[in-house]
Every structure is written in structure tokens, then in C-alpha cells.
Design a protein around this motif. Structure first.
Motif, short mmCIF file in Angstrom:
data_model
loop_
_atom_site.label_atom_id
_atom_site.label_comp_id
_atom_site.label_asym_id
_atom_site.label_seq_id
_atom_site.Cartn_x
_atom_site.Cartn_y
_atom_site.Cartn_z
N HIS A 86 0.87 -1.17 0.00
CA HIS A 86 0.00 0.00 0.00
C HIS A 86 0.90 1.22 0.00
CE1 HIS A 86 -4.17 -1.61 0.94
NE2 HIS A 86 -3.43 -2.66 1.24
N ILE A 87 0.54 2.16 -0.86
CA ILE A 87 1.27 3.40 -0.96
C ILE A 87 0.33 4.53 -0.52
CG2 ILE A 87 2.47 4.96 -2.53
CD1 ILE A 87 3.87 2.26 -2.13
N ARG A 102 -7.37 -0.39 6.67
CA ARG A 102 -7.60 -0.76 8.05
C ARG A 102 -6.80 0.08 9.04
NH1 ARG A 102 -6.49 -7.07 7.65
NH2 ARG A 102 -4.92 -6.23 6.22
N LYS A 103 -5.72 0.70 8.58
CA LYS A 103 -4.90 1.52 9.48
C LYS A 103 -5.42 2.94 9.61
CE LYS A 103 -0.63 -1.09 9.00
NZ LYS A 103 0.82 -1.03 8.71
N GLY A 104 -6.46 3.27 8.85
CA GLY A 104 -7.11 4.55 9.05
C GLY A 104 -6.73 5.64 8.09
N TYR A 105 -5.62 5.49 7.35
CA TYR A 105 -5.24 6.54 6.41
C TYR A 105 -5.48 6.06 4.98
CZ TYR A 105 -0.87 3.82 6.54
OH TYR A 105 0.06 2.81 6.51
N THR A 106 -5.50 7.01 4.05
CA THR A 106 -5.82 6.70 2.66
C THR A 106 -4.59 6.15 1.93
OG1 THR A 106 -5.37 9.00 2.06
CG2 THR A 106 -7.65 8.40 2.50
N THR A 107 -4.80 5.07 1.18
CA THR A 107 -3.72 4.45 0.42
C THR A 107 -4.25 3.94 -0.91
OG1 THR A 107 -4.13 2.22 1.31
CG2 THR A 107 -2.58 3.63 2.54
N GLN A 108 -3.34 3.68 -1.82
CA GLN A 108 -3.68 2.90 -3.01
C GLN A 108 -3.05 1.53 -2.83
OE1 GLN A 108 -1.52 3.62 -6.75
NE2 GLN A 108 -0.76 5.54 -5.87
N ASN A 109 -3.80 0.51 -3.15
CA ASN A 109 -3.33 -0.87 -3.01
C ASN A 109 -2.59 -1.26 -4.29
OD1 ASN A 109 -2.89 -3.51 -2.32
ND2 ASN A 109 -5.02 -3.94 -1.73
N GLY A 126 -3.05 1.63 -8.34
CA GLY A 126 -4.24 2.44 -8.51
C GLY A 126 -5.51 1.92 -7.86
N TRP A 127 -5.46 0.72 -7.27
CA TRP A 127 -6.65 0.21 -6.61
C TRP A 127 -6.86 0.91 -5.26
CZ3 TRP A 127 -10.41 -3.63 -7.54
CH2 TRP A 127 -10.34 -4.23 -8.81
N GLU A 128 -8.12 1.00 -4.84
CA GLU A 128 -8.43 1.63 -3.56
C GLU A 128 -7.79 0.86 -2.40
OE1 GLU A 128 -10.57 0.43 -5.71
OE2 GLU A 128 -12.16 1.85 -6.21
N SER A 230 -4.42 10.23 -10.74
CA SER A 230 -3.81 9.55 -11.90
C SER A 230 -2.31 9.80 -11.95
CB SER A 230 -4.47 10.04 -13.19
OG SER A 230 -4.32 11.45 -13.34
N THR A 231 -1.88 10.98 -11.52
CA THR A 231 -0.44 11.28 -11.46
C THR A 231 0.22 10.47 -10.36
OG1 THR A 231 -0.81 13.52 -12.30
CG2 THR A 231 1.27 13.11 -11.15
N GLN A 232 -0.44 10.31 -9.22
CA GLN A 232 0.11 9.50 -8.12
C GLN A 232 0.34 8.06 -8.57
OE1 GLN A 232 -1.86 10.07 -4.25
NE2 GLN A 232 -2.82 11.93 -5.07
N VAL A 233 -0.59 7.53 -9.36
CA VAL A 233 -0.44 6.16 -9.87
C VAL A 233 0.78 6.06 -10.77
CG1 VAL A 233 -1.50 4.35 -11.27
CG2 VAL A 233 -2.90 5.66 -9.66
#
Length: 301
Positions: A86-87, A102-109, A126-128, A230-233
């Protein structure tokens, strides 16, 4: 010189040793201030290509500090580009919920496959962050457009306990100690299933090391700036690509050559996958056969 002459005169007139010591320290500080003026270290006025060339032609360590690779590797990269876990994710508040894990912060899987040479052979970003690992894998294997590589006959992907023990994917025994670090911290494996899990984890540990090295090299993967998603991906994919490129150069590298590579902080997901019972029986039989062979070899060694 006038300052030191005055200091000597003060010391000669004073009988207090502590006062004399304080005067000397103060004088040394004044002298230090006169000789050493603080200046900015990163003061280049250059930009773009001229700045890059300044770094490349300067000190090797400064190049590694800025580009996370030494000059000779960076030059090969530039030549190549001309020829051809996870990023963390930063998102608007209105779109954060699916990305909050599950850790509470936003990530891409990010799902990735790597080989035993620590090179990534497949990456899907790019997955949630809330998406289950098995769900992502199913999307890759069932959608031909994803070009997911199937293992050769008689070979298997080693997956953690978040995946089902199904055709082409060999998972550990659930309900038994698995992670390699747990055995190192506490005790040796006991029993047939734990011995298998220990061997399985010690082999699969390579992907955890790869994730750890990747995040160690590229700090942006630990704290993503608020670019559009999209840039983050694309940034994630670029970091994986550069990881492979640097590894393929077989050049000295502080991160790859480290004695104790960091481990990623990945966690096993709960399985929410439905697999045909025939596949489950076939892979369970294979896993049991391998576990029996390992266990018997230990008993007779």
C-alpha cells in the motif's frame, strides 16, 4: 588581535579561575564567528538540464542524495530513455472513503510480483486501499487485457495467507505461525505445518524486502504529495520501474547492498474468494505432499 589583547589583560587582572575560563570560552566563540560564516549548502541557481548536469559532474554522493542512484547509473538511464504494497494516497475528502484502509489513512493498493533477483515482474497500481488482495488478483487473472503472467507448468506463485491456496498459487497453512519475522523473534518452528510455513515465508520474504527497499529509496512513496490521483499512480509505476533499472545495472548501490534491508509493513487480508472445490483439493494435496517431504527429511536427517 585587539580582542585577544583585551582578553589577556582581563585574565591578568582576575584571580578567579572560573571567570577566566568563561572569558576564554566567550573569546573562542567570537573568533569562531569571525572565521566561519554560515552559508546555504543547496544554493544552485541552475534549473532543468543544466542543474542535472551540475549534479552529475559534481560529487558522487550528492548525486546519490538527489537522484537515489550514482552518476554512472543515472547516465545509463538517460541514454535508455532517449531510445525508447500500500502506498499513501492524497485525495479530496469527498473521495477518501474507498481508499481508507484498516490503518485509518488513505492508500492505493499496489499488487506486485517479484522474482528471486529482487526485480518486479508485474505491477498493478491504482486500486483503492480498502480493496481486498484476492479481488485485485482475480481482476488481473480474469481480464486478459491485464496481461498477467501465468506461472509455467509445475511452478507456483508463493502467496501469503490473504490469498486462497488455489491452482498456480501456493499459500501457507492458515491457523499456524507464518511470518518469517515471528520465528526470528520468538522460537523455532514446531510441527509439520509450521515447518512448511517457515520455509514458505523465508522464500516469500523476498517480496517484503523489495517493498521495504522501494519505500526506503523513494521517500515520495511514504508521503505522497497532493497531485491528482492519476499522477500519483504514474509516480508509483515510475518508482517500480526505476527500482528494476537500478537493480539491472549491477552497480554498487547503498540501498541494495545494505546488510539488513527493511521489511514492508504489509498485512494479510481476510479471504473472500470462491474457488472450485476441485482446485482447492488439488492444491491442498500438493501442499500436504510438500509439507510431508520437508517434515520427513527433517526426521531422518
Amino acid at each position: 588581535m585587539d580582542v585577544w589583547n583585551n582578553i589577556r589583560r582581563i585574565i591578568q587582572l582576575s584571580d578567579d579561575e572560573e571567570d577566566n575560563e568563561s572569558v576564554l570560552i566567550f573569546a573562542a566563540l567570537l573568533e569562531d564567528q569571525n572565521f566561519y560564516q554560515k552559508r546555504r549548502c543547496r544554493d544552485s541557481i541552475l534549473q532543468g538540464e543544466t542543474y542535472v548536469m551540475e549534479i552529475l559532474n559534481g560529487h558522487r554522493e550528492r548525486c546519490y542524495e538527489n537522484f537515489r542512484m550514482y552518476p554512472e547509473v543515472f547516465r545509463i538511464l538517460c541514454s535508455t530513455l532517449k531510445d525508447g504494497t500500500h502506498i499513501p494516497a492524497t485525495l479530496p475528502a469527498s473521495t477518501q472513503l474507498p481508499f481508507r484502509g484498516r490503518k485509518g489513512y488513505t492508500t492505493q493498493n499496489v499488487m506486485a510480483v517479484c522474482d528471486f533477483d529482487m526485480r518486479f515482474t508485474y505491477v498493478l497500481a491504482g486500486w483503492e486501499g480498502s480493496a481486498n488482495d484476492s479481488r485485485i488478483l482475480n481482476e488481473c487473472t480474469e481480464n486478459e487485457a491485464m496481461n498477467f503472467p501465468t506461472p509455467p507448468a509445475g511452478k507456483y506463485y508463493l502467496v501469503d495467507s490473504g490469498y486462497t491456496n488455489k491452482l498456480d498459487y501456493l499459500a501457507p497453512f492458515r491457523g499456524h505461525t507464518y511470518h518469517f519475522q515471528e520465528y526470528r523473534r520468538t522460537r523455532q518452528p514446531r510441527g509439520r505445518e509450521e515447518v512448511f510455513n517457515h520455509r514458505h515465508s523465508s522464500l516469500r520474504n523476498i517480496v517484503e524486502r523489495c517493498f521495504g527497499l522501494l519505500k526506503m529509496r523513494f521517500a515520495i512513496l511514504r508521503a505522497m504529495p497532493p497531485y491528482k490521483f492519476s499522477t500519483q499512480v504514474l509516480i508509483v509505476m515510475a518508482c517500480y520501474t526505476l527500482h528494476n533499472f537500478i537493480k539491472n545495472q549491477h552497480q554498487p548501490d547503498d540501498i541494495f547492498d545494505g546488510n539488513d534491508p527493511p521489511q514492508s509493513d504489509s498485512e494479510d487480508d481476510e479471504i473472500v474468494e470462491h474457488v472450485p472445490s476441485a482446485q482447492l483439493r488439488e492444491m491442498d494435496q500438493l501442499r500436504n505432499t510438500i509439507a510431508d517431504q520437508i517434515w520427513n527429511s527433517l526426521l531422518h536427517s
